[in-house]
Write an enzyme that holds these catalytic residues in place. Structure first.
Site, PDB file in Angstrom:
ATOM      1  N   THR A  45       0.837  -1.209   0.000  1.00  0.00           N
ATOM      2  CA  THR A  45       0.000   0.000   0.000  1.00  0.00           C
ATOM      3  C   THR A  45       0.864   1.248   0.000  1.00  0.00           C
ATOM      4  OG1 THR A  45      -1.782   1.196   1.147  1.00  0.00           O
ATOM      5  CG2 THR A  45      -0.215   0.044   2.549  1.00  0.00           C
ATOM      6  N   GLY A 101      -2.291   5.862   6.255  1.00  0.00           N
ATOM      7  CA  GLY A 101      -3.460   5.787   7.133  1.00  0.00           C
ATOM      8  C   GLY A 101      -3.964   4.356   7.228  1.00  0.00           C
ATOM      9  N   LYS A 102      -4.029   3.678   6.085  1.00  0.00           N
ATOM     10  CA  LYS A 102      -4.450   2.274   6.073  1.00  0.00           C
ATOM     11  C   LYS A 102      -3.479   1.424   6.883  1.00  0.00           C
ATOM     12  CE  LYS A 102      -6.472   1.649   1.479  1.00  0.00           C
ATOM     13  NZ  LYS A 102      -6.326   0.834   0.261  1.00  0.00           N
ATOM     14  N   ASP A 152      -8.431  -2.988  -1.093  1.00  0.00           N
ATOM     15  CA  ASP A 152      -9.075  -1.986  -1.928  1.00  0.00           C
ATOM     16  C   ASP A 152     -10.333  -1.524  -1.200  1.00  0.00           C
ATOM     17  OD1 ASP A 152      -8.885  -0.411  -4.243  1.00  0.00           O
ATOM     18  OD2 ASP A 152     -10.601  -1.476  -5.082  1.00  0.00           O
ATOM     19  N   PHE A 203      -7.767   9.953   7.070  1.00  0.00           N
ATOM     20  CA  PHE A 203      -7.321  10.267   5.706  1.00  0.00           C
ATOM     21  C   PHE A 203      -8.506  10.243   4.755  1.00  0.00           C
ATOM     22  CE2 PHE A 203      -7.251   5.697   6.202  1.00  0.00           C
ATOM     23  CZ  PHE A 203      -7.711   5.201   4.997  1.00  0.00           C
ATOM     24  N   GLY A 204      -8.246  10.569   3.510  1.00  0.00           N
ATOM     25  CA  GLY A 204      -9.251  10.444   2.450  1.00  0.00           C
ATOM     26  C   GLY A 204     -10.555  11.170   2.768  1.00  0.00           C
ATOM     27  N   ASP A 223     -12.512  10.758   5.217  1.00  0.00           N
ATOM     28  CA  ASP A 223     -12.879  10.715   6.643  1.00  0.00           C
ATOM     29  C   ASP A 223     -13.588  11.974   7.146  1.00  0.00           C
ATOM     30  OD1 ASP A 223     -12.100   8.131   7.113  1.00  0.00           O
ATOM     31  OD2 ASP A 223     -10.153   8.639   7.972  1.00  0.00           O
ATOM     32  N   HIS A 242     -15.537   0.009   8.030  1.00  0.00           N
ATOM     33  CA  HIS A 242     -15.419  -1.047   7.031  1.00  0.00           C
ATOM     34  C   HIS A 242     -14.079  -1.773   7.187  1.00  0.00           C
ATOM     35  CE1 HIS A 242     -13.673   2.723   5.887  1.00  0.00           C
ATOM     36  NE2 HIS A 242     -13.130   2.255   4.769  1.00  0.00           N
TER      37      HIS A 242
END
Ligand code: ITT
Length: 189
Positions: free
Chosen positions: A8, A12-13, A66, A142-143, A145, A170
């Site tokens: 990745t 954040g992930k 993903d 992140f993203g 959020d 999720h």
């Protein structure tokens, strides 16, 4: 200790996975080598293609994920195109598209793929329903959020700690399944 490479580019992930799997005897190592995210109808297809692309390149056990945000009023958009949409119009672009729309319902989905050498890939899926906020709030995560409020809370993901986001999200749910699998896998090894 078992080593698992997480393919990745998203820190954040990585942080969310490290937190969720922290009390297992595994070390998650980020490998930012990238893989093509194909144009497909489902996250599962994108993840599966990623695994096939990486299988010759990564000889050790690896995971990839993903994820996407599917907005009811936009018929599931940005969905599988979430990464591209985030890079281009960002969460402000989504807020603009949602201006004046009363149905704020949305779902975040996450698909983790786990691949051991010489074994077929396994997939772990998680979903989180919620609503698109009317304006962005918070600076964690992140993203998307700052604009996503999970059902059962009044705060956005960006207003939560990593642990709290994981308890709703999720990714947290998919990681829970991966956790259970790994716990057994380690016992059997
Ligand atoms: P990879 O390197 O792991 O592919 P990515 O950031 O490209 O990282 P995805 O394609 O899975 O990740 O994610 C699609 C987009 O959705 C991306 O822009 C993310 O920022 C966003 N996203 C995914 N999970 C999210 C979450 O938990 N909260 C907010 N935004 C999220």
């Amino acid at each position: 200790m078992r080593e698992i490479y997480f393919i990745t580019g998203n820190k954040g992930k990585l942080l969310e996975a490290e937190k969720k799997l922290s009390d297992l005897d595994v070390r998650i190592i980020q490998k930012n080598i990238g893989y093509p995210e194909i144009q497909a109808d489902t996250l599962e297809e994108v993840a599966e293609f990623g695994v096939q692309y990486l299988v010759d390149k990564v000889k050790d056990t690896f995971i990839l994920e993903d994820a996407g945000l599917f907005i009811d009023a936009l018929k599931g958009f940005p969905g599988v195109y979430s990464a591209y949409v985030y890079k281009t119009i960002g969460f402000n672009g989504i807020l603009k598209l949602m201006e004046g729309i009363r149905d704020r319902g949305a779902v975040f989905r996450s698909v983790y793929a786990y691949k051991e050498p010489d074994s077929p890939a396994l997939f772990f899926i998680g979903e989180c329903r919620g609503a698109i906020a009317t304006k962005n709030r918070g600076s964690n995560g992140f993203g998307f959020d700052p604009i996503f409020i999970p059902s059962g809370s009044t705060r956005t993901f960006a207003e939560m700690s990593t642990e709290e986001k994981n308890s709703f999200s999720h990714r947290g749910k998919a990681l829970e399944k991966l956790y259970d699998f790994l716990e057994n896998r380690i016992k059997l090894a």
